[in-house]
Write a protein that holds these residues in place. Structure first.
Motif, mmCIF file in Angstrom:
data_model
loop_
_atom_site.group_PDB
_atom_site.id
_atom_site.type_symbol
_atom_site.label_atom_id
_atom_site.label_comp_id
_atom_site.label_asym_id
_atom_site.label_seq_id
_atom_site.Cartn_x
_atom_site.Cartn_y
_atom_site.Cartn_z
ATOM 1 N N PHE A 86 21.309 12.867 -15.116
ATOM 2 C CA PHE A 86 20.373 11.812 -14.710
ATOM 3 C C PHE A 86 19.351 11.461 -15.789
ATOM 4 N N ARG A 87 19.501 12.052 -16.981
ATOM 5 C CA ARG A 87 18.625 11.733 -18.114
ATOM 6 C C ARG A 87 17.145 11.891 -17.745
ATOM 7 N N LEU A 88 16.849 12.983 -17.053
ATOM 8 C CA LEU A 88 15.494 13.224 -16.585
ATOM 9 C C LEU A 88 14.864 14.384 -17.355
ATOM 10 N N PRO A 89 13.537 14.339 -17.541
ATOM 11 C CA PRO A 89 12.837 15.425 -18.243
ATOM 12 C C PRO A 89 12.621 16.630 -17.329
ATOM 13 N N TYR A 90 13.718 17.316 -17.021
ATOM 14 C CA TYR A 90 13.712 18.433 -16.085
ATOM 15 C C TYR A 90 13.536 19.750 -16.843
ATOM 16 N N TYR A 91 12.716 20.656 -16.274
ATOM 17 C CA TYR A 91 12.473 21.945 -16.904
ATOM 18 C C TYR A 91 12.687 23.070 -15.899
ATOM 19 N N TYR A 92 13.280 24.135 -16.384
ATOM 20 C CA TYR A 92 13.349 25.342 -15.566
ATOM 21 C C TYR A 92 12.006 26.050 -15.656
ATOM 22 N N LEU A 93 11.480 26.502 -14.504
ATOM 23 C CA LEU A 93 10.163 27.115 -14.470
ATOM 24 C C LEU A 93 10.110 28.128 -13.334
ATOM 25 N N GLU A 94 9.485 29.242 -13.569
ATOM 26 C CA GLU A 94 9.282 30.226 -12.513
ATOM 27 C C GLU A 94 8.231 29.711 -11.533
ATOM 28 N N ILE A 95 8.603 29.616 -10.266
ATOM 29 C CA ILE A 95 7.714 29.093 -9.224
ATOM 30 C C ILE A 95 7.861 29.957 -7.981
ATOM 31 N N TYR A 96 6.741 30.286 -7.396
ATOM 32 C CA TYR A 96 6.743 31.021 -6.128
ATOM 33 C C TYR A 96 6.274 30.073 -5.028
ATOM 34 N N MET A 97 7.013 30.045 -3.901
ATOM 35 C CA MET A 97 6.638 29.181 -2.779
ATOM 36 C C MET A 97 7.063 29.848 -1.484
ATOM 37 N N ASP A 98 6.149 29.901 -0.507
ATOM 38 C CA ASP A 98 6.517 30.393 0.806
ATOM 39 C C ASP A 98 5.731 29.645 1.878
ATOM 40 N N ASN A 99 6.167 29.815 3.129
ATOM 41 C CA ASN A 99 5.554 29.137 4.260
ATOM 42 C C ASN A 99 5.360 30.152 5.379
ATOM 43 N N HIS A 100 4.090 30.402 5.738
ATOM 44 C CA HIS A 100 3.758 31.298 6.833
ATOM 45 C C HIS A 100 2.898 30.546 7.836
ATOM 46 N N ASN A 101 3.451 30.345 9.038
ATOM 47 C CA ASN A 101 2.697 29.645 10.091
ATOM 48 C C ASN A 101 2.176 28.289 9.608
ATOM 49 N N GLU A 102 3.065 27.551 8.913
ATOM 50 C CA GLU A 102 2.798 26.202 8.392
ATOM 51 C C GLU A 102 1.870 26.181 7.175
ATOM 52 N N LEU A 103 1.367 27.328 6.736
ATOM 53 C CA LEU A 103 0.579 27.373 5.505
ATOM 54 C C LEU A 103 1.525 27.615 4.333
ATOM 55 N N VAL A 104 1.603 26.637 3.436
ATOM 56 C CA VAL A 104 2.498 26.714 2.283
ATOM 57 C C VAL A 104 1.719 27.209 1.074
ATOM 58 N N ASN A 105 2.222 28.248 0.443
ATOM 59 C CA ASN A 105 1.640 28.765 -0.797
ATOM 60 C C ASN A 105 2.557 28.392 -1.952
ATOM 61 N N PHE A 106 1.979 27.782 -2.969
ATOM 62 C CA PHE A 106 2.755 27.287 -4.111
ATOM 63 C C PHE A 106 2.083 27.777 -5.385
ATOM 64 N N HIS A 107 2.857 28.442 -6.220
ATOM 65 C CA HIS A 107 2.302 29.014 -7.454
ATOM 66 C C HIS A 107 3.322 28.852 -8.571
ATOM 67 N N SER A 108 3.041 27.984 -9.527
ATOM 68 C CA SER A 108 3.942 27.803 -10.666
ATOM 69 C C SER A 108 3.368 28.498 -11.887
ATOM 70 N N LYS A 109 4.249 28.972 -12.750
ATOM 71 C CA LYS A 109 3.809 29.406 -14.068
ATOM 72 C C LYS A 109 3.543 28.169 -14.918
ATOM 73 N N SER A 110 2.901 28.335 -16.029
ATOM 74 C CA SER A 110 2.597 27.175 -16.869
ATOM 75 C C SER A 110 3.805 26.825 -17.732
ATOM 76 N N ILE A 111 3.953 25.532 -17.984
ATOM 77 C CA ILE A 111 5.037 25.052 -18.845
ATOM 78 C C ILE A 111 4.678 25.355 -20.292
ATOM 79 N N LYS A 112 5.612 25.966 -21.012
ATOM 80 C CA LYS A 112 5.351 26.314 -22.412
ATOM 81 C C LYS A 112 4.972 25.074 -23.221
ATOM 82 N N ASN A 113 4.073 25.273 -24.149
ATOM 83 C CA ASN A 113 3.621 24.244 -25.095
ATOM 84 C C ASN A 113 2.771 23.145 -24.462
ATOM 85 N N SER A 114 2.566 23.193 -23.134
ATOM 86 C CA SER A 114 1.730 22.162 -22.515
ATOM 87 C C SER A 114 0.594 22.748 -21.692
ATOM 88 N N GLY A 115 0.811 23.932 -21.129
ATOM 89 C CA GLY A 115 -0.216 24.534 -20.279
ATOM 90 C C GLY A 115 -0.274 23.956 -18.887
#
Length: 254
Positions: free
Chosen positions: A127-156
């Motif tokens: 699809f010619r898209l600027p897609y990056y693999y990245l370590e990301i943590y995500m979960d949902n407990h009682n409708e509360l979503v926690n989202f935590h990504s690591k930083s993208i190298k060279n950009s922060g």
């Protein structure tokens, strides 16, 4: 630094969108869940500096917008095949703005991330898209979503937040800014020679909910050297969208 926001309330004719599709079969189905839309107003002239000129920035009342969208891809399936092994469920986020090409409104992606190497590599290639693999943590407990990504190298660029819907789901009001922001059914990209391409998607209108959000870290816009035009931030939550995706076609002549 913690920030708290609440949001507003998208509608579009499903059959009309079907008639706008290219005369090709879809190639993939995905399901997106627990999507958070964080929308920032940005001056049109600022955005156009970062977007190819063949993809003019779309505006609402003269203002451009950039959005950060964390979500979970809870299924991915190629047409005629079972679910893709190793790519059935993974979190990610995208950073996008809004363009209009040949009278058709759509999305242009600054970047997309996925916590799945297969999916990010395939999307970059097909699809010619600027897609990056990245370590990301995500979960949902009682409708509360926690989202935590690591930083993208060279950009922060990094996003750490949690969010929870606080209203019943509804489509956005017809003609509203909310509808303008979310009811987009194609993305645009370009070839190496600068020729614009379009990828159509199809799903039912977004059902949006008001959302309470705590942002613990968000350096995505600053990593792009883009500053919002005002302090106005619009946020939406949507529980689920079942999406069909079409192959890339020439944007101008299709």
């Amino acid at each position: 630094m913690d920030e708290r926001f609440t949001t507003k309330k998208a509608s579009h004719n499903y059959n009309t969108r079907k008639r706008d599709l290219p005369s090709l079969p879809y190639i993939m189905k995905q399901t997106w869940t627990d999507s958070l839309f964080i929308h920032y107003p940005v001056n049109q002239q600022v955005l156009q500096k970062y977007v190819p000129d063949v993809l003019p920035i779309d505006t609402y009342d003269g203002m451009g917008w950039i959005s950060v969208v964390p979500y979970l891809t809870s299924s991915m399936k190629l047409r005629g095949f079972p679910s893709i092994p190793g790519a059935r469920q993974f979190p990610g986020y995208n950073v996008r703005t809004y363009v209009i090409v040949n009278g058709r409104p759509g999305i242009y992606f600054f970047s997309l991330t996925a916590a799945n190497l297969i999916a990010s590599t395939a999307a970059r290639f097909f699809f010619r898209l600027p897609y990056y693999y990245l370590e990301i943590y995500m979960d949902n407990h009682n409708e509360l979503v926690n989202f935590h990504s690591k930083s993208i190298k060279n950009s922060g660029a990094q996003l750490i937040c949690n969010y929870k819907p606080i209203s019943k789901p509804n489509p956005a009001a017809k003609g509203s800014l909310d509808e303008w922001l979310v009811e987009r059914y194609c993305l645009f990209t370009i070839t190496k020679k600068g020729v614009p391409l379009r990828c159509n998607i199809l799903h039912r209108s977004w059902l949006l909910q008001d959302v309470e959000v705590e942002i613990h870290k968000n350096t995505i816009l600053s990593a792009l050297n883009i500053s919002p035009a005002t302090n106005e931030v619009i946020m939406h939550f949507s529980k689920r969208a079942d999406v069909s995706i079409w192959p890339l076609v020439p944007a101008i002549y299709s």
